[in-house]
Design a protein around this motif. Structure first.
Motif, PDB file in Angstrom:
ATOM      1  N   GLN A 219      25.628  -7.493 -17.960  1.00 49.76           N
ATOM      2  CA  GLN A 219      24.946  -8.274 -18.985  1.00 49.76           C
ATOM      3  C   GLN A 219      25.976  -8.768 -19.989  1.00 49.76           C
ATOM      4  N   ARG A 224      22.931 -14.047 -19.265  1.00 47.85           N
ATOM      5  CA  ARG A 224      21.527 -14.000 -19.686  1.00 47.85           C
ATOM      6  C   ARG A 224      20.739 -15.027 -18.880  1.00 47.85           C
ATOM      7  N   HIS A 225      19.630 -14.586 -18.294  1.00 45.81           N
ATOM      8  CA  HIS A 225      18.783 -15.429 -17.442  1.00 45.81           C
ATOM      9  C   HIS A 225      19.592 -16.076 -16.330  1.00 45.81           C
ATOM     10  N   GLY A 228      17.037 -17.639 -13.356  1.00 50.48           N
ATOM     11  CA  GLY A 228      16.012 -18.320 -14.145  1.00 50.48           C
ATOM     12  C   GLY A 228      15.048 -19.102 -13.265  1.00 50.48           C
ATOM     13  N   ARG A 229      14.340 -20.029 -13.882  1.00 53.50           N
ATOM     14  CA  ARG A 229      13.310 -20.774 -13.155  1.00 53.50           C
ATOM     15  C   ARG A 229      13.901 -21.542 -11.976  1.00 53.50           C
ATOM     16  N   ALA A 248      17.590  -8.559 -18.910  1.00 54.14           N
ATOM     17  CA  ALA A 248      17.838  -9.890 -19.444  1.00 54.14           C
ATOM     18  C   ALA A 248      18.506 -10.815 -18.446  1.00 54.14           C
ATOM     19  N   VAL A 250      17.261 -11.672 -15.734  1.00 53.99           N
ATOM     20  CA  VAL A 250      16.174 -12.408 -15.089  1.00 53.99           C
ATOM     21  C   VAL A 250      15.242 -12.965 -16.162  1.00 53.99           C
ATOM     22  N   ASP A 251      14.889 -14.229 -16.034  1.00 58.09           N
ATOM     23  CA  ASP A 251      13.918 -14.860 -16.931  1.00 58.09           C
ATOM     24  C   ASP A 251      12.531 -14.363 -16.530  1.00 58.09           C
ATOM     25  N   HIS A 252      11.970 -13.454 -17.321  1.00 55.91           N
ATOM     26  CA  HIS A 252      10.711 -12.817 -16.951  1.00 55.91           C
ATOM     27  C   HIS A 252       9.542 -13.791 -16.963  1.00 55.91           C
ATOM     28  N   ASP A 253       9.541 -14.761 -17.883  1.00 58.71           N
ATOM     29  CA  ASP A 253       8.445 -15.735 -17.906  1.00 58.71           C
ATOM     30  C   ASP A 253       8.425 -16.534 -16.606  1.00 58.71           C
ATOM     31  N   ASP A 272      12.941  -6.800 -19.492  1.00 60.87           N
ATOM     32  CA  ASP A 272      13.290  -7.369 -20.788  1.00 60.87           C
ATOM     33  C   ASP A 272      12.012  -7.830 -21.470  1.00 60.87           C
TER      34      ASP A 272
END
Length: 335
Positions: A219, A224-225, A228-229, A248, A250-253, A272
């Motif tokens: 990390q 960070r991310h 991501g998407r 962190a 991985v983009d959890h959203d 996260d």
């Protein structure tokens, strides 16, 4: 160093007996001059301060207070910090490195149970164990003698993101299995990957060509991310994301969106934030398997960390270089 250098614990008191069971404490007492009843949780405590003045080896662990300039000034004899845990980032101030103090970590010992956990999850994910367990619970029966399509670990493609200690240990553990393993890591070149016995791929190619992607990068602000998407969208339908590194990364959203769509699955030992909020959908989504950050050393496994520190002390006493010394350059890229 003298024959029996002065040493002191700096961690939470309960962790001393977990990391150093009786036989390890006996061995430690033979190697160094240590007060087993004194455990530093505050370097300004008068009793700790008095001992610190003569301390040559500081044995640290979870709960160690910050080693700042003031503390180091009070420890003029300090030569080595031996950490009976993973990362040293949380408690080592820059002055530790500026003063040339030897720093060693048991991160390699802690990497083994994480790699073992990841190996287990890869093999279970290849069999789609969690979905079939849930189906069996709901239906209370299964077709006798049927061969289930689409599962199995023969030729399953596994992509490893990050040749960290854990990533490298995982590569070793995966060798006996009939899996196709590849690696993505910007700090590894073709020769380095060849030495590890795996092909090196760009991250996008690895994500798009893996049935199971497992994250083992450190990390840092740059990671960070990392997943991501856009990266999640590259993963094939039916693939699985495993994260035992840091939440962190991985983009959890974005991950929740993919999971709700049912396109991929996820196995998460880190999240996260950590722990997740009580209303997080990750608790209830059927294609998310979340564990409470237990992949690292737990139970009897923490004694391996103490064993590592004892081995490092023996190396120092014999004039050898510590096996797991950390340098400042490596620290910047470590987890």
């Amino acid at each position: 160093m003298p024959e029996r250098p002065v040493a002191m614990f700096a961690m939470t008191a309960e962790n001393v007996t977990r990391i150093f069971p009786p036989d390890a404490l006996a061995r430690l007492s033979e190697l160094v001059d240590i007060d087993l009843s004194l455990v530093a949780r505050d370097f300004t405590d008068p009793r700790v301060r008095a001992r610190l003045a003569a301390t040559e080896i500081l044995i640290t662990g979870w709960g160690c207070p910050t080693l700042d300039a003031d503390t180091l000034d009070a420890a003029p004899e300090l030569r080595a910090v031996l950490h009976a845990a993973g990362s040293v980032k949380g408690f080592t101030a820059p002055e530790v490195w500026e003063r040339g103090i030897v720093v060693s970590s048991a991160a390699a010992a802690n990497a083994l149970p994480v790699a073992e956990y990841t190996l287990a999850m890869i093999l279970l994910a290849g069999k789609d164990v969690f979905a079939h367990r849930d189906r069996l619970r709901a239906e209370r029966s299964f077709p006798d003698g049927d061969i289930l399509p689409g599962i199995g670990n023969f030729g399953r493609r596994v992509g490893i993101v990050g040749a960290s200690r854990i990533g490298r240990r995982l590569i070793e553990l995966l060798r006996p299995f009939d899996l196709r393993v590849s690696l993505a890591d910007p700090y590894v070149d073709e020769a380095g990957a060849a030495a590890l016995g795996v092909p090196l791929l760009p991250l996008d190619a690895l994500l798009g060509g893996s049935d199971i992607v497992t994250v083992h990068a450190p990390q840092t602000p740059e990671t960070r991310h990392l997943i991501g998407r856009r990266e999640l969208a590259l993963m094939p339908a039916g693939s699985v994301l495993v994260n035992t590194a840091r939440g962190a990364l991985v983009d959890h959203d974005a991950l929740v969106e993919e999971l709700r769509a049912g396109r991929i699955s996820a196995i998460l030992d880190v999240t996260d934030p950590e722990p997740l909020p009580a209303d997080s959908p990750l608790y209830d989504l059927p294609n998310a398997f979340v564990t409470p950050h237990l992949a690292g050393s737990q139970g009897n496994e923490v004694a391996r960390l103490g064993q590592t520190v004892l081995d490092e002390i023996e190396r120092l006493l014999s004039g050898r270089e510590p096996a797991y010394r950390i340098d400042l350059e490596g620290l910047a890229r470590a987890a």
